[in-house]
Design an enzyme around this catalytic site. Structure first.
Site, PDB file in Angstrom:
ATOM      1  N   CYS A   7       0.844  -1.201   0.000  1.00 29.45           N
ATOM      2  CA  CYS A   7       0.000   0.000   0.000  1.00 29.45           C
ATOM      3  C   CYS A   7       0.879   1.252   0.000  1.00 29.45           C
ATOM      4  O   CYS A   7       0.557   2.249  -0.648  1.00 29.45           O
ATOM      5  CB  CYS A   7      -0.954  -0.003   1.190  1.00 29.45           C
ATOM      6  SG  CYS A   7      -2.378  -1.107   0.987  1.00 29.45           S
ATOM      7  N   HIS A 100      -0.509 -10.460  -4.221  1.00 34.18           N
ATOM      8  CA  HIS A 100       0.360 -10.133  -5.352  1.00 34.18           C
ATOM      9  C   HIS A 100       0.605 -11.376  -6.201  1.00 34.18           C
ATOM     10  O   HIS A 100       0.679 -12.487  -5.685  1.00 34.18           O
ATOM     11  CB  HIS A 100       1.684  -9.527  -4.890  1.00 34.18           C
ATOM     12  CG  HIS A 100       2.400 -10.322  -3.845  1.00 34.18           C
ATOM     13  ND1 HIS A 100       2.055 -10.289  -2.516  1.00 34.18           N
ATOM     14  CD2 HIS A 100       3.445 -11.187  -3.933  1.00 34.18           C
ATOM     15  CE1 HIS A 100       2.847 -11.084  -1.826  1.00 34.18           C
ATOM     16  NE2 HIS A 100       3.703 -11.653  -2.671  1.00 34.18           N
ATOM     17  N   HIS A 102       3.286 -13.068  -8.764  1.00 35.92           N
ATOM     18  CA  HIS A 102       4.659 -13.029  -9.246  1.00 35.92           C
ATOM     19  C   HIS A 102       4.655 -13.434 -10.718  1.00 35.92           C
ATOM     20  O   HIS A 102       4.304 -14.576 -11.040  1.00 35.92           O
ATOM     21  CB  HIS A 102       5.535 -14.037  -8.500  1.00 35.92           C
ATOM     22  CG  HIS A 102       5.723 -13.765  -7.037  1.00 35.92           C
ATOM     23  ND1 HIS A 102       6.871 -13.198  -6.533  1.00 35.92           N
ATOM     24  CD2 HIS A 102       4.924 -14.002  -5.973  1.00 35.92           C
ATOM     25  CE1 HIS A 102       6.772 -13.105  -5.203  1.00 35.92           C
ATOM     26  NE2 HIS A 102       5.601 -13.592  -4.847  1.00 35.92           N
TER      27      HIS A 102
HETATM   28  P1  5GP Z   1       5.892 -13.253  -1.114  1.00 36.12           P
HETATM   29  O1  5GP Z   1       6.942 -14.099  -0.463  1.00 36.12           O
HETATM   30  O2  5GP Z   1       5.073 -12.478  -0.087  1.00 36.12           O
HETATM   31  O3  5GP Z   1       5.029 -14.014  -2.078  1.00 36.12           O
HETATM   32  O4  5GP Z   1       6.647 -12.219  -2.006  1.00 36.12           O
HETATM   33  C1  5GP Z   1       7.008 -10.941  -1.602  1.00 36.12           C
HETATM   34  C2  5GP Z   1       7.941 -10.388  -2.646  1.00 36.12           C
HETATM   35  O5  5GP Z   1       8.061  -9.006  -2.440  1.00 36.12           O
HETATM   36  C3  5GP Z   1       9.348 -10.990  -2.590  1.00 36.12           C
HETATM   37  O6  5GP Z   1       9.661 -11.592  -3.862  1.00 36.12           O
HETATM   38  C4  5GP Z   1      10.244  -9.778  -2.290  1.00 36.12           C
HETATM   39  O7  5GP Z   1      11.477  -9.818  -2.974  1.00 36.12           O
HETATM   40  C5  5GP Z   1       9.378  -8.613  -2.738  1.00 36.12           C
HETATM   41  N1  5GP Z   1       9.626  -7.381  -1.990  1.00 36.12           N
HETATM   42  C6  5GP Z   1       9.753  -7.255  -0.642  1.00 36.12           C
HETATM   43  N2  5GP Z   1       9.939  -5.977  -0.306  1.00 36.12           N
HETATM   44  C7  5GP Z   1       9.949  -5.262  -1.469  1.00 36.12           C
HETATM   45  C8  5GP Z   1      10.108  -3.867  -1.764  1.00 36.12           C
HETATM   46  O8  5GP Z   1      10.280  -3.012  -0.903  1.00 36.12           O
HETATM   47  N3  5GP Z   1      10.054  -3.518  -3.084  1.00 36.12           N
HETATM   48  C9  5GP Z   1       9.876  -4.441  -4.073  1.00 36.12           C
HETATM   49  N4  5GP Z   1       9.856  -3.978  -5.331  1.00 36.12           N
HETATM   50  N5  5GP Z   1       9.710  -5.754  -3.820  1.00 36.12           N
HETATM   51  C10 5GP Z   1       9.755  -6.166  -2.552  1.00 36.12           C
HETATM   52 ZN    ZN Z   2      -1.821  -3.303   1.244  1.00 36.16          ZN
END
Ligand code: 5GP
Ligand code: ZN
Length: 114
Positions: A7, A100, A102
């Site tokens: 957010c 999100h 990927h």
């Molecule tokens: P999850 O493990 O929640 O599916 O993926 C979270 C993703 O967010 C990870 O791939 C991580 O590298 C990415 N991420 C975490 N913090 C940031 C940030 O501050 N900026 C960006 N662009 N990506 C982030």
């Molecule tokens: Zn949010």
């Protein structure tokens, strides 16, 4: 959501490398890419995870998939292919609790998903 990282990215309080934006959806490069192309596609509406989506979110979820294809086309990987991953909840290892997708591409992935 005040304290949600994504957010904050939507509000511009945390910088990001944006690749797509409209009134409902934002896409930006993952800070720690797991593939040559690693883009996170998110709804601007805060939804904790896919498990929390509501019936009313169905059109938005459909639109997100169209946007993912549009981004894949712009990145030149629509024909070659891409991998789409959604971590949902504790056991999946979801770290950021804002839904999100990927979008991973730019390499050949193995047969196994994990
Ligand atoms: P999850 O493990 O929640 O599916 O993926 C979270 C993703 O967010 C990870 O791939 C991580 O590298 C990415 N991420 C975490 N913090 C940031 C940030 O501050 N900026 C960006 N662009 N990506 C982030
Ligand atoms: Zn949010």
């Amino acid at each position: 959501m005040e304290d949600c990282l994504f957010c904050k990215i939507i509000r511009g309080e945390v910088p990001s490398e944006k690749v797509y934006e409209d009134d409902e959806i934002l896409a930006f490069k993952d800070i720690n890419p797991a593939a040559p192309i690693h883009i996170l596609v998110i709804p601007k509406k805060h939804i904790d995870s896919l498990a929390q989506m509501k019936k009313e979110d169905e059109p938005l979820m459909g639109k997100i998939h169209s946007v993912i294809n549009k981004i894949a086309e712009e990145q030149g990987v629509l024909e070659k292919g891409y991998r789409l991953i959604v971590n949902c909840g504790k056991d999946s290892g979801q770290e950021v609790m804002h839904l999100h997708f990927h979008l991973l591409a730019g390499q050949k992935f193995g047969d196994k998903i994990v």
